[in-house]
Scaffold this active site. Sequence first.
Site, PDB file in Angstrom:
ATOM      1  N   SER A  46      35.883  48.280  40.628  1.00 25.74           N
ATOM      2  CA  SER A  46      36.974  48.990  39.961  1.00 25.74           C
ATOM      3  C   SER A  46      36.803  50.495  40.137  1.00 25.74           C
ATOM      4  O   SER A  46      37.749  51.254  39.914  1.00 25.74           O
ATOM      5  CB  SER A  46      36.995  48.644  38.464  1.00 25.74           C
ATOM      6  N   LYS A 112      27.734  40.418  41.969  1.00 27.99           N
ATOM      7  CA  LYS A 112      28.941  39.669  41.593  1.00 27.99           C
ATOM      8  C   LYS A 112      29.826  39.511  42.824  1.00 27.99           C
ATOM      9  O   LYS A 112      30.079  40.481  43.538  1.00 27.99           O
ATOM     10  CB  LYS A 112      29.683  40.384  40.465  1.00 27.99           C
ATOM     11  N   GLU A 181      38.479  36.392  34.653  1.00 24.97           N
ATOM     12  CA  GLU A 181      39.409  37.505  34.434  1.00 24.97           C
ATOM     13  C   GLU A 181      40.834  36.991  34.344  1.00 24.97           C
ATOM     14  O   GLU A 181      41.300  36.266  35.235  1.00 24.97           O
ATOM     15  CB  GLU A 181      39.276  38.533  35.574  1.00 24.97           C
TER      16      GLU A 181
HETATM   17  O1  KIV Z   1      35.211  45.742  39.170  1.00 29.05           O
HETATM   18  C1  KIV Z   1      35.211  45.553  37.948  1.00 29.05           C
HETATM   19  O2  KIV Z   1      35.126  46.477  37.135  1.00 29.05           O
HETATM   20  C2  KIV Z   1      35.329  44.193  37.476  1.00 29.05           C
HETATM   21  C3  KIV Z   1      35.795  44.018  36.069  1.00 29.05           C
HETATM   22  C4  KIV Z   1      37.281  44.078  36.029  1.00 29.05           C
HETATM   23  C5  KIV Z   1      35.300  42.773  35.465  1.00 29.05           C
HETATM   24  O3  KIV Z   1      35.117  43.261  38.196  1.00 29.05           O
END
Ligand code: KIV
Length: 266
Positions: A46, A112, A181
């Site tokens: 993000s 992630k 999400e």
């Molecule tokens: O990139 C990010 O900040 C995320 C959040 C929206 C969970 O994956």
Amino acid sequence: MPDVTLLTLQAMKQKGEKIAMLTAYDATFARAACQAGVEVLLVGDSLGMVLQGHDSTLPVTAADMAYHTAAVKRGNLGALIVSDLSFMSYATLEQTFATCGMLMQAGAHMVKLEGAGWLAEPIRLLAERGVPVCAHLGLTPQLVNVFGGFRVQGRGEAQARQLRADAMALEQAGAAMLLLECVPSELAAEIAQSVKIPVIGIGAGAATDGQVLVLHDMLGLSLSGRVPKFVRNFMDGQGSIQGALGAFVSAVRDGSFPAAEHGFSA
Ligand code: KIV
């Protein structure tokens, strides 16, 4: 080794204690979030939107992620650091290993990955090689062009069935955590109950094992002026950023955030 480990998060799930997670992209905010008591810092891609000003996360590179992970590590006070693999930096197994090497060496404790059932193989291979994985399901922003926008996922019986199956398959493959999400609250509750690993939600209702928000969103900062339905501005009623971070952690812990109005129906 951080103070908060995967075992800490597992134990919290078992005891029904909620996990507080926030995005962080630099040392100062990482330190402030730790002082507020978050268990997990997410170096999210993000950052492409909130730091770099893009309209999606697609332009973010693996080098960007490593740079911000190293900064967060310098501010960290014992939280578990999770770093995102950026768009197309895990398209092949070879790329996946190289990117994970960069992020783990920069300071991540877990990575992630966004995707669905196809992630089972990389997750299994990464876990075997010492890289714990959080699998991101539901609205996966790197697929914005496939979804035709940032839209709620898992609505309708067919999509819900698929999401349940993906969650089970990725847990079986060795995922150590799930992030859901923008999925209907009821479906997220069902998934959180049916897997043993911690499930963190964003726009996924109150019944997941923990909550995450994008730092800028919860501080009431928005480049586009659009505020997602699942966000609460924690600066409201607070005189300082540190106060807002503390209010987020307290609200997650006592279950007052998210409220029903922050969730989505099936
Ligand atoms: O990139 C990010 O900040 C995320 C959040 C929206 C969970 O994956």
